[in-house]
Design a protein around this motif. Structure first.
Motif, PDB file in Angstrom:
ATOM      1  N   ARG A 194       0.833  -1.203   0.000  1.00 21.34           N
ATOM      2  CA  ARG A 194       0.000   0.000   0.000  1.00 21.34           C
ATOM      3  C   ARG A 194       0.872   1.260   0.000  1.00 21.34           C
ATOM      4  N   ALA A 195       1.941   1.218   0.771  1.00 19.04           N
ATOM      5  CA  ALA A 195       2.853   2.362   0.824  1.00 19.04           C
ATOM      6  C   ALA A 195       3.501   2.611  -0.532  1.00 19.04           C
ATOM      7  N   LYS A 196       3.862   1.571  -1.228  1.00 18.66           N
ATOM      8  CA  LYS A 196       4.464   1.731  -2.563  1.00 18.66           C
ATOM      9  C   LYS A 196       3.506   2.464  -3.499  1.00 18.66           C
ATOM     10  N   GLN A 197       2.224   2.111  -3.414  1.00 18.07           N
ATOM     11  CA  GLN A 197       1.240   2.780  -4.267  1.00 18.07           C
ATOM     12  C   GLN A 197       1.172   4.276  -3.945  1.00 18.07           C
ATOM     13  N   LEU A 198       1.155   4.604  -2.663  1.00 20.96           N
ATOM     14  CA  LEU A 198       1.068   6.005  -2.258  1.00 20.96           C
ATOM     15  C   LEU A 198       2.339   6.776  -2.585  1.00 20.96           C
ATOM     16  N   LEU A 199       3.477   6.119  -2.484  1.00 18.49           N
ATOM     17  CA  LEU A 199       4.755   6.782  -2.748  1.00 18.49           C
ATOM     18  C   LEU A 199       5.025   6.957  -4.235  1.00 18.49           C
ATOM     19  N   SER A 200       4.221   6.324  -5.071  1.00 13.74           N
ATOM     20  CA  SER A 200       4.411   6.467  -6.520  1.00 13.74           C
ATOM     21  C   SER A 200       3.934   7.818  -7.019  1.00 13.74           C
ATOM     22  N   SER A 201       3.283   8.604  -6.143  1.00 11.31           N
ATOM     23  CA  SER A 201       2.840   9.956  -6.479  1.00 11.31           C
ATOM     24  C   SER A 201       3.585  10.958  -5.594  1.00 11.31           C
ATOM     25  N   PRO A 202       3.684  12.221  -6.026  1.00 11.57           N
ATOM     26  CA  PRO A 202       4.405  13.226  -5.231  1.00 11.57           C
ATOM     27  C   PRO A 202       3.755  13.490  -3.868  1.00 11.57           C
ATOM     28  N   THR A 240       5.029   5.477  13.849  1.00 13.09           N
ATOM     29  CA  THR A 240       5.881   6.649  13.634  1.00 13.09           C
ATOM     30  C   THR A 240       6.498   6.571  12.243  1.00 13.09           C
ATOM     31  N   PRO A 241       6.895   7.720  11.662  1.00 15.03           N
ATOM     32  CA  PRO A 241       7.607   7.706  10.384  1.00 15.03           C
ATOM     33  C   PRO A 241       8.904   6.905  10.450  1.00 15.03           C
ATOM     34  N   ALA A 242       9.585   6.929  11.617  1.00 11.82           N
ATOM     35  CA  ALA A 242      10.829   6.177  11.762  1.00 11.82           C
ATOM     36  C   ALA A 242      10.574   4.675  11.673  1.00 11.82           C
ATOM     37  N   ALA A 243       9.506   4.207  12.320  1.00 12.57           N
ATOM     38  CA  ALA A 243       9.165   2.784  12.258  1.00 12.57           C
ATOM     39  C   ALA A 243       8.789   2.385  10.834  1.00 12.57           C
ATOM     40  N   PHE A 244       8.066   3.266  10.152  1.00 13.13           N
ATOM     41  CA  PHE A 244       7.707   3.015   8.756  1.00 13.13           C
ATOM     42  C   PHE A 244       8.955   2.935   7.885  1.00 13.13           C
ATOM     43  N   SER A 245       9.867   3.892   8.053  1.00  8.55           N
ATOM     44  CA  SER A 245      11.070   3.919   7.228  1.00  8.55           C
ATOM     45  C   SER A 245      11.911   2.661   7.428  1.00  8.55           C
ATOM     46  N   ALA A 246      12.027   2.223   8.699  1.00  4.28           N
ATOM     47  CA  ALA A 246      12.821   1.027   8.985  1.00  4.28           C
ATOM     48  C   ALA A 246      12.187  -0.214   8.367  1.00  4.28           C
ATOM     49  N   ALA A 247      10.845  -0.350   8.501  1.00  6.49           N
ATOM     50  CA  ALA A 247      10.159  -1.518   7.930  1.00  6.49           C
ATOM     51  C   ALA A 247      10.229  -1.492   6.408  1.00  6.49           C
ATOM     52  N   PHE A 248      10.092  -0.313   5.822  1.00  4.65           N
ATOM     53  CA  PHE A 248      10.129  -0.189   4.362  1.00  4.65           C
ATOM     54  C   PHE A 248      11.514  -0.570   3.838  1.00  4.65           C
ATOM     55  N   ARG A 249      12.548  -0.112   4.541  1.00  2.00           N
ATOM     56  CA  ARG A 249      13.905  -0.405   4.078  1.00  2.00           C
ATOM     57  C   ARG A 249      14.214  -1.896   4.195  1.00  2.00           C
ATOM     58  N   ARG A 250      13.763  -2.525   5.273  1.00  2.23           N
ATOM     59  CA  ARG A 250      13.969  -3.970   5.416  1.00  2.23           C
ATOM     60  C   ARG A 250      13.300  -4.731   4.291  1.00  2.23           C
ATOM     61  N   SER A 251      12.141  -4.270   3.882  1.00  2.00           N
ATOM     62  CA  SER A 251      11.375  -4.981   2.862  1.00  2.00           C
ATOM     63  C   SER A 251      11.840  -4.678   1.442  1.00  2.00           C
ATOM     64  N   VAL A 252      12.114  -3.400   1.153  1.00  2.00           N
ATOM     65  CA  VAL A 252      12.369  -2.963  -0.222  1.00  2.00           C
ATOM     66  C   VAL A 252      13.858  -2.754  -0.498  1.00  2.00           C
ATOM     67  N   GLY A 253      14.617  -2.459   0.551  1.00  2.00           N
ATOM     68  CA  GLY A 253      16.044  -2.249   0.386  1.00  2.00           C
ATOM     69  C   GLY A 253      16.450  -0.800   0.278  1.00  2.00           C
ATOM     70  N   ILE A 254      15.494   0.111   0.180  1.00  2.00           N
ATOM     71  CA  ILE A 254      15.759   1.546   0.121  1.00  2.00           C
ATOM     72  C   ILE A 254      14.741   2.255   1.004  1.00  2.00           C
ATOM     73  N   THR A 255      14.981   3.520   1.306  1.00  2.00           N
ATOM     74  CA  THR A 255      14.063   4.276   2.155  1.00  2.00           C
ATOM     75  C   THR A 255      12.823   4.685   1.357  1.00  2.00           C
ATOM     76  N   PRO A 256      11.754   5.068   2.042  1.00  2.35           N
ATOM     77  CA  PRO A 256      10.564   5.554   1.330  1.00  2.35           C
ATOM     78  C   PRO A 256      10.862   6.743   0.427  1.00  2.35           C
ATOM     79  N   MET A 257      11.684   7.686   0.879  1.00  4.17           N
ATOM     80  CA  MET A 257      12.019   8.839   0.059  1.00  4.17           C
ATOM     81  C   MET A 257      12.803   8.430  -1.186  1.00  4.17           C
ATOM     82  N   GLU A 258      13.744   7.499  -1.023  1.00  2.00           N
ATOM     83  CA  GLU A 258      14.501   7.003  -2.172  1.00  2.00           C
ATOM     84  C   GLU A 258      13.579   6.295  -3.165  1.00  2.00           C
ATOM     85  N   PHE A 259      12.612   5.568  -2.631  1.00  2.00           N
ATOM     86  CA  PHE A 259      11.648   4.882  -3.517  1.00  2.00           C
ATOM     87  C   PHE A 259      10.835   5.905  -4.292  1.00  2.00           C
TER      88      PHE A 259
END
Length: 292
Positions: free
Chosen positions: A244-252, A267-286
């Protein structure tokens, strides 16, 4: 409101007092709020011309129990806080002294497909303790609508009643051999409901909440969830929320911190850590990668 109920014929006795504090008359049902006062232990045979559905909004006094004489060899069993008694079906009941408030419904038939199904003995016994979160929610919503009516109240109540009738029909007509102890897989409907709860913003639902949603025990839910998805609940939920986050991050927009909230991270920090573990990059990088 007066003492007379339109749901069922309240017996005239000094041992029991029933006060009707509110009512809504629908096309296919009548729903009332009842306040009972029982003077001493109670017992007798209950029978209604119409189907009768009752949710106790306060505890039933004493140790209430009931049995259907029509079921040969049946013994009295505890009454749940939701009971359903089919039209013209006799139920022998016992309960204690005290007071109780209920939302009570009377209706001509519980089926919505017009087939007029007959309940077998297993379904009759299950009707004395209706364990269905959707039936419960619908009855509570009808009670609130009676107590605090608002805009288009009757129209909303009709819609709630339709949902209630469908869910009660499904509960009563499901094969009893597919009871919680024997299920080996979650149904498509159960998985859809689980997904809907996981997709809500905020904290993840607990195992106990999802087990109740699926009408199974917590222990059994562990087994059938893994058998159905091949994943633990935490792994399954994280995967869904990251998708779901990937879909939302695909837009500005929205901002990363709002994406974190929408996807259920505290928290945004918990989200960033979980996203990086799963995808390999941060939400902003994605998000930056989606621009190219």
């Amino acid at each position: 409101m007066g003492q007379i109920s339109n749901v069922y014929d309240v017996p005239e006795t000094t041992a029991m007092e029933c006060r009707v504090s509110g009512r809504i008359a629908l096309e296919r049902a009548t729903v009332e709020i009842h306040h009972y006062r029982f003077r001493g232990p109670q017992g007798g045979v209950f029978r209604s011309r119409r189907g009768f559905l009752d949710l106790a909004l306060s505890p039933r006094p004493g140790t209430p129990q009931g049995a259907y004489p029509a079921i040969a060899g049946s013994a009295p069993q505890p009454l749940g806080d939701i009971i359903f008694i089919p039209a013209n079906q006799e139920l022998e009941t016992e309960w204690g002294e005290g007071e109780q408030t209920s939302v009570c419904c009377a209706f001509d038939r519980v089926d919505v497909d017009g087939e007029g199904h007959i309940l077998d003995s297993a379904a009759l016994e299950a009707s004395l303790d209706v364990r269905n979160v959707y039936v419960r929610d619908a009855l509570q919503r009808l009670a609130r609508e009676i107590e605090n009516p608002g805009l288009c109240s009757a129209l909303l109540a009709e819609a709630i009643w339709t949902e209630l009738a469908i869910e009660l029909h499904r509960y009563l007509m499901r094969p009893r051999e597919a009871s919680p102890g024997s299920l080996s897989r979650l149904s498509t409907t159960q998985l859809r409901r689980i997904d809907e709860m996981i997709d809500r913003p905020g904290r993840l639902p607990t195992i106990a909440e999802l087990a109740k949603l699926c009408d199974v025990s917590t222990r059994h839910f562990f087994r059938i969830f893994r058998a159905s998805t091949g994943r633990t609940l935490a792994g399954y939920a994280t995967e869904k929320r990251i998708d779901r986050a990937k879909q939302l991050l695909s837009s500005p927009r929205p901002a990363v911190k709002e994406v974190a909230w929408r996807c259920g991270f505290e928290t945004p920090a918990a989200f960033s850590a979980a996203f990086r573990r799963s995808v390999g990059i941060t939400p902003m990088e994605f998000r930056q990668s989606r621009k190219h």
